[in-house]
Design an enzyme around this catalytic site. Sequence first.
Site, PDB file in Angstrom:
ATOM      1  N   THR A 138     -28.735  16.395 -41.729  1.00  0.00           N
ATOM      2  CA  THR A 138     -29.232  17.102 -42.913  1.00  0.00           C
ATOM      3  C   THR A 138     -30.746  17.020 -42.862  1.00  0.00           C
ATOM      4  O   THR A 138     -31.321  15.932 -42.912  1.00  0.00           O
ATOM      5  CB  THR A 138     -28.702  16.478 -44.206  1.00  0.00           C
ATOM      6  OG1 THR A 138     -27.272  16.471 -44.163  1.00  0.00           O
ATOM      7  CG2 THR A 138     -29.164  17.278 -45.417  1.00  0.00           C
ATOM      8  N   LYS A 212     -26.065  22.964 -46.917  1.00  0.00           N
ATOM      9  CA  LYS A 212     -25.850  21.522 -47.073  1.00  0.00           C
ATOM     10  C   LYS A 212     -26.664  20.971 -48.239  1.00  0.00           C
ATOM     11  O   LYS A 212     -26.189  20.106 -48.990  1.00  0.00           O
ATOM     12  CB  LYS A 212     -26.225  20.791 -45.782  1.00  0.00           C
ATOM     13  CG  LYS A 212     -26.122  19.258 -45.869  1.00  0.00           C
ATOM     14  CD  LYS A 212     -24.717  18.786 -46.233  1.00  0.00           C
ATOM     15  CE  LYS A 212     -24.658  17.272 -46.437  1.00  0.00           C
ATOM     16  NZ  LYS A 212     -24.831  16.512 -45.198  1.00  0.00           N
ATOM     17  N   LYS A 280     -33.198  10.767 -49.105  1.00  0.00           N
ATOM     18  CA  LYS A 280     -33.899  11.716 -48.227  1.00  0.00           C
ATOM     19  C   LYS A 280     -33.434  13.138 -48.487  1.00  0.00           C
ATOM     20  O   LYS A 280     -34.243  14.060 -48.643  1.00  0.00           O
ATOM     21  CB  LYS A 280     -33.669  11.319 -46.767  1.00  0.00           C
ATOM     22  CG  LYS A 280     -34.228  12.281 -45.732  1.00  0.00           C
ATOM     23  CD  LYS A 280     -33.186  13.263 -45.188  1.00  0.00           C
ATOM     24  CE  LYS A 280     -32.056  12.562 -44.462  1.00  0.00           C
ATOM     25  NZ  LYS A 280     -31.079  13.542 -43.874  1.00  0.00           N
TER      26      LYS A 280
END
Length: 340
Positions: A138, A212, A280
């Site tokens: 990701t 995502k 993150k």
Amino acid sequence: MRSKLSHQLLPSLSLLRKQPFTSTTFSLLRNMSTQPELKPISPSTTRIGWIGTGVMGVSMCSHILKAGYTVTVFNRTQSKAQPLLTLGAHLADSPVAVARRSDVVFTILGFPSDVASVVVGNLIPNLSPGSVVVDMTTSDPSLAVEIAEKSAANGVSAVDAPVSGGDAGARAGKLSIFAGGDKPVISSLAPLLSLMGTTYHMGGPGSGQHAKLGNQVTIASTMVGLVEGMVYAHKAGLNLGLFLEAISKGAAGSRSLELYGGRILSRNFEPGFYVDHFVKDLGICLRECERMGICLPGLGLAHQLYLSLKAHGEGRFGTQALVLALERLNNVSLESSSRV
């Protein structure tokens, strides 16, 4: 002196620079370059490289090994690759070595900086023309676009294909795979991707990453709702095991409840997905929101709550550890509650 072909391409390239980098524009760029033909993928002819053997990567790669493919792996911590070596994988001493021994390389790393270093700095310059690199980290959509552009310039195909489904989905081969890139390339990867889950072609380079990130936005608020509901039920004196069973059959039922409700009750904070990595991801989401000019307050709240876990040294816990933040806010503990 510029060739006749260069004169023909310059107006088109100038126009492309002014447009969003969509699947159509990417295909046009590929058509204007001299891309090698895609090779059929099979265990007897296709060499696989895999970089990143963490919680998700080791299970995902194992499905490819069990299907009979020759796989070369690299991980900074060699011991984490041992389960794959036991299954017959070959160990490389660097990403460059993986590139030189592979036709298709998968990466699933921690942070965008890792992707830039490994994929842009090591893989693309060393992959043979006609090879494919599939980044399942990701990461930043803009980095996925950069990887696609630089790969195409080297005669290499690139796909951004982050996944959702957690450690359980990885073990079962039932992940959702969000793919961005050239559709024929993604279709050619079906023999490999189907071993890990179901692939959805979301559009051109970066589209897989955007899908995502939207997935992470959805999960973030779902996790906050799940944990808040559990804290409320606890304070109301309900049996939490019975409560979770009851709501799972109604509109509040969710994959997050299925995967993490029992883990929360049993105080199992082993990572299916690290808090550090979720922070993150949510940070990337917030930067993309700022770029697009949209406000998602639930995302911002979830990001702050997960950041508080990092501040307490809980970044290596799984995302279900969010309950710890809500317990601290409310001076309660669900630890004594009935277990599922």
